[in-house]
Design a protein around this motif. Sequence first.
Motif, PDB file in Angstrom:
ATOM      1  N   UNK A   2       0.826  -1.209   0.000  1.00  0.00           N
ATOM      2  CA  UNK A   2       0.000   0.000   0.000  1.00  0.00           C
ATOM      3  C   UNK A   2       0.864   1.263   0.000  1.00  0.00           C
ATOM      4  N   UNK A   3       1.907   1.216   0.860  1.00  0.00           N
ATOM      5  CA  UNK A   3       2.807   2.371   0.922  1.00  0.00           C
ATOM      6  C   UNK A   3       3.480   2.613  -0.423  1.00  0.00           C
ATOM      7  N   UNK A   4       3.840   1.517  -1.128  1.00  0.00           N
ATOM      8  CA  UNK A   4       4.459   1.656  -2.439  1.00  0.00           C
ATOM      9  C   UNK A   4       3.528   2.312  -3.439  1.00  0.00           C
ATOM     10  N   UNK A   5       2.263   1.911  -3.412  1.00  0.00           N
ATOM     11  CA  UNK A   5       1.286   2.494  -4.335  1.00  0.00           C
ATOM     12  C   UNK A   5       1.090   3.973  -4.058  1.00  0.00           C
ATOM     13  N   UNK A   6       1.004   4.339  -2.771  1.00  0.00           N
ATOM     14  CA  UNK A   6       0.839   5.749  -2.412  1.00  0.00           C
ATOM     15  C   UNK A   6       2.027   6.583  -2.874  1.00  0.00           C
ATOM     16  N   UNK A   7       3.230   5.996  -2.756  1.00  0.00           N
ATOM     17  CA  UNK A   7       4.429   6.722  -3.199  1.00  0.00           C
ATOM     18  C   UNK A   7       4.365   7.019  -4.693  1.00  0.00           C
ATOM     19  N   UNK A   8       4.012   6.006  -5.496  1.00  0.00           N
ATOM     20  CA  UNK A   8       3.997   6.195  -6.944  1.00  0.00           C
ATOM     21  C   UNK A   8       2.850   7.109  -7.380  1.00  0.00           C
ATOM     22  N   UNK A   9       1.754   7.097  -6.634  1.00  0.00           N
ATOM     23  CA  UNK A   9       0.669   8.049  -6.910  1.00  0.00           C
ATOM     24  C   UNK A   9       1.151   9.461  -6.633  1.00  0.00           C
ATOM     25  N   UNK A  10       1.847   9.635  -5.492  1.00  0.00           N
ATOM     26  CA  UNK A  10       2.403  10.947  -5.150  1.00  0.00           C
ATOM     27  C   UNK A  10       3.426  11.412  -6.170  1.00  0.00           C
ATOM     28  N   UNK A  11       4.255  10.470  -6.648  1.00  0.00           N
ATOM     29  CA  UNK A  11       5.254  10.776  -7.665  1.00  0.00           C
ATOM     30  C   UNK A  11       4.596  11.301  -8.936  1.00  0.00           C
ATOM     31  N   UNK A  12       3.591  10.580  -9.415  1.00  0.00           N
ATOM     32  CA  UNK A  12       2.921  10.963 -10.661  1.00  0.00           C
ATOM     33  C   UNK A  12       2.174  12.283 -10.508  1.00  0.00           C
ATOM     34  N   UNK A  13       1.408  12.419  -9.415  1.00  0.00           N
ATOM     35  CA  UNK A  13       0.605  13.626  -9.198  1.00  0.00           C
ATOM     36  C   UNK A  13       1.489  14.859  -9.043  1.00  0.00           C
ATOM     37  N   UNK A  14       2.544  14.760  -8.225  1.00  0.00           N
ATOM     38  CA  UNK A  14       3.412  15.913  -7.987  1.00  0.00           C
ATOM     39  C   UNK A  14       4.173  16.320  -9.244  1.00  0.00           C
ATOM     40  N   UNK A  15       4.621  15.319 -10.009  1.00  0.00           N
ATOM     41  CA  UNK A  15       5.362  15.627 -11.245  1.00  0.00           C
ATOM     42  C   UNK A  15       4.457  16.327 -12.264  1.00  0.00           C
ATOM     43  N   UNK A  16       3.242  15.790 -12.434  1.00  0.00           N
ATOM     44  CA  UNK A  16       2.290  16.413 -13.359  1.00  0.00           C
ATOM     45  C   UNK A  16       1.889  17.809 -12.884  1.00  0.00           C
ATOM     46  N   UNK A  17       1.685  17.965 -11.566  1.00  0.00           N
ATOM     47  CA  UNK A  17       1.307  19.267 -11.015  1.00  0.00           C
ATOM     48  C   UNK A  17       2.406  20.298 -11.240  1.00  0.00           C
ATOM     49  N   UNK A  18       3.679  19.871 -11.072  1.00  0.00           N
ATOM     50  CA  UNK A  18       4.807  20.782 -11.289  1.00  0.00           C
ATOM     51  C   UNK A  18       4.881  21.204 -12.750  1.00  0.00           C
ATOM     52  N   UNK A  19       4.643  20.239 -13.666  1.00  0.00           N
ATOM     53  CA  UNK A  19       4.648  20.564 -15.093  1.00  0.00           C
ATOM     54  C   UNK A  19       3.529  21.515 -15.461  1.00  0.00           C
ATOM     55  N   UNK A  20       2.335  21.262 -14.935  1.00  0.00           N
ATOM     56  CA  UNK A  20       1.186  22.136 -15.221  1.00  0.00           C
ATOM     57  C   UNK A  20       1.423  23.535 -14.672  1.00  0.00           C
ATOM     58  N   UNK A  21       1.951  23.607 -13.437  1.00  0.00           N
ATOM     59  CA  UNK A  21       2.222  24.906 -12.824  1.00  0.00           C
ATOM     60  C   UNK A  21       3.224  25.706 -13.649  1.00  0.00           C
ATOM     61  N   UNK A  22       4.211  24.994 -14.196  1.00  0.00           N
ATOM     62  CA  UNK A  22       5.244  25.662 -14.997  1.00  0.00           C
ATOM     63  C   UNK A  22       4.693  26.165 -16.330  1.00  0.00           C
ATOM     64  N   UNK A  23       4.036  25.279 -17.067  1.00  0.00           N
ATOM     65  CA  UNK A  23       3.573  25.646 -18.407  1.00  0.00           C
ATOM     66  C   UNK A  23       2.313  26.502 -18.398  1.00  0.00           C
ATOM     67  N   UNK A  24       1.578  26.487 -17.276  1.00  0.00           N
ATOM     68  CA  UNK A  24       0.394  27.348 -17.156  1.00  0.00           C
ATOM     69  C   UNK A  24       0.762  28.707 -16.566  1.00  0.00           C
TER      70      UNK A  24
END
Length: 348
Positions: A1-23
């Motif tokens: 479960x902890x592994x899944x949460x980590x990878x969800x956090x990885x994907x969400x934070x990376x996408x959020x950083x990209x959106x924040x930058x390009x927006x």
Amino acid sequence: MKGKLFYIGLLVSFLAAGIAHYAHLDTTWQFVIACVAIVFVAGFLGRATESVAHYAGDRMGGFLNATFGNAAELIIAFFLVKDGLFEVVKASLTGAIIGNLLLVLGLSLFAGGLKYKEQSFNVKLASHNSSLMILGVVALFIPALFARGLTTDETSSMSMIVAIILIVAYLLWLYFSMVTHKSVLSDEAIEHGEAAWSKGTSIVFLILATAMVAFTSEWLVGTIEEVKDKFGLSDLFVGAFLIAIIGNAAEHSAAVMMAMKNKMGAAVEIAIGSSLQIALFVAPVLILLSFFISGSPMNIVFTTYEIAAIGVAVFITKSITQDGSTNWYEGLLLMFVYIILGVVFFLV
């Protein structure tokens, strides 16, 4: 479960950083979101490196992590050199060296020492690392000492020659430590347990994690100028600490993870090996590249503040690691020195 949460956090934070930058969101928000993303990406890089180390061994795993972890610093510095911001490049290189020696290694010793009373690694490797660190200090000190008596062209020539010598010294060190004296400098066999992924998957994930580090670092660096002006930070502090900490995020996670698994040999290789790579390879390569991409080569003359900081970092690191054993208190000492330098650089 902890592994899944980590990878969800990885994907969400990376996408959020990209959106924040390009927006083009508010710069402060871009900075904060990118910082969060780098924490997850660094953790991903650490896991990938540990999996690769299972197949390649601790020393090679540490070397790979130092190399891939330095990709962010090299990419950041490349764009700074391209823009002719040589002094900021030197400050960031200084910060990367002292950050690895004092903060990354300090955190690793402290975290590992809390779990294990004493940790050890190859004494001969520690001795060679110390000699190479001193070579790096000498290569910065001598040019700075004699630069005042040289013309601009002579300084440039001197910088190019010293850069080539350092690159050759580093490449020969790799040959010495990984070919001719590999068995002498290797730690005793350490039980790795099961690898997280297959060999091929581990390599793919290591490359992917490096690319993600490069992207998030670029997004973060793009906000630093405005954040610096907004909060009244100096160029020296930004280059030597903010950019360096950002670029070292990958090594922080990986080295601490290795230390907490009692793989201090790999943790030391990540922290000290990364500093050596920056001083003996990355910085000289940037000096040579500057000649081709900016028209005028960046010299190897660092400021008195920068040389003093690197010298102090090398001195205490050599003192602590020369016996091949570490504990949590020695980790605290390294971090205390880093904090002292941070306060001084902030006030300067």
